[in-house]
Design an enzyme around this catalytic site. Sequence first.
Site, mmCIF file in Angstrom:
data_model
loop_
_atom_site.group_PDB
_atom_site.id
_atom_site.type_symbol
_atom_site.label_atom_id
_atom_site.label_comp_id
_atom_site.label_asym_id
_atom_site.label_seq_id
_atom_site.Cartn_x
_atom_site.Cartn_y
_atom_site.Cartn_z
ATOM 1 N N SER A 1 0.933 -0.782 0.159
ATOM 2 C CA SER A 1 0.074 -0.211 -0.094
ATOM 3 C C SER A 1 0.675 0.852 -0.132
ATOM 4 O O SER A 1 2.128 0.946 0.195
ATOM 5 C CB SER A 1 -1.081 0.038 0.777
ATOM 6 O OG SER A 1 -1.726 -1.051 1.391
ATOM 7 N N HIS B 1 1.228 15.661 -3.803
ATOM 8 C CA HIS B 1 1.846 16.442 -4.982
ATOM 9 C C HIS B 1 1.012 17.670 -4.527
ATOM 10 O O HIS B 1 0.043 17.414 -4.617
ATOM 11 C CB HIS B 1 1.419 16.202 -6.500
ATOM 12 C CG HIS B 1 1.919 14.551 -6.644
ATOM 13 N ND1 HIS B 1 3.801 13.332 -5.821
ATOM 14 C CD2 HIS B 1 1.611 13.834 -6.092
ATOM 15 C CE1 HIS B 1 3.662 13.058 -6.825
ATOM 16 N NE2 HIS B 1 1.591 12.593 -7.023
ATOM 17 N N CYS C 1 -4.561 -2.273 0.739
ATOM 18 C CA CYS C 1 -4.633 -3.563 0.719
ATOM 19 C C CYS C 1 -5.235 -4.082 1.936
ATOM 20 O O CYS C 1 -4.165 -4.282 2.079
ATOM 21 C CB CYS C 1 -3.899 -4.362 -0.058
ATOM 22 S SG CYS C 1 -3.903 -3.594 -1.938
#
Length: 264
Positions: free
Chosen positions: A112, A117, A140
Amino acid sequence: MHKLKLHGFNNLTKSLSFCIYDICYTKTADDRDGYIAYIDEQYNANRLTEILTETCSIIGANVLNIARQDYDPQGASVTILVSEEPIDPRDVDTSEHPGPLPNSVVAHLDKSHICVHTYPESHPEGGLCTFRADIEVSTCGVISPLKALNYLIHQLESDIVTIDYRVRGFTRDINGVKHFIDHQINSVQNFMSEDMKSLYHMMDVNVYQENIFHTKMLLKDFDLKHYLFNVNPEELSAAERKRITDLLYHEMQEIYYGRNLPVL
């Protein structure tokens, strides 16, 4: 929803991605450059790393690797690779309710990641500046990354937020039956605290049969002084205050609805 007895590991991938926007008005080119420099420093790679590391703590993930970078002239990126922690899935709360702020919640993750950003932006015409941060939490395992949503929005106070949550893949129960989602969800809003929901206008666009959930948020209260950089509202004429207010409101409406709108 009753707890599923699975065959092997839970293979569902749950991804939460959202954009946060901060809007500002600057009167001069120097002020515009000053705002970009200020917001770039406020959300530099080091601070973003701190926020994402705390996010890992909230969902109970192990940090495997951190990649971070500040960019010239502006912007930053941070990506954290996280791993599962061995827990009993039966002990995990998958019900719809807001996640905690600083408190720890267990998780079960595999391959994971969490990334962010930033995109400071301005234009010489009009004096408007925007700051956008894109964040993605993908896991997950047995819990949803929505448990981190409450904390992240509190940390990144924003004028506008757009949120997308989706569940992909499938997991099997002990009888071999596929399950394409393992928890109840009607709206992303159910994972937000009441105080947060009271601050924003919200709109949902959900595609339940595809396990896609979309929520938009627009700050309710508008106080002009919070949107001015190096400008005191009292120094402006009533006509100038109205012009700037209309400009900011129009900008926020366009971002919220995701389309260009006619100027009234």
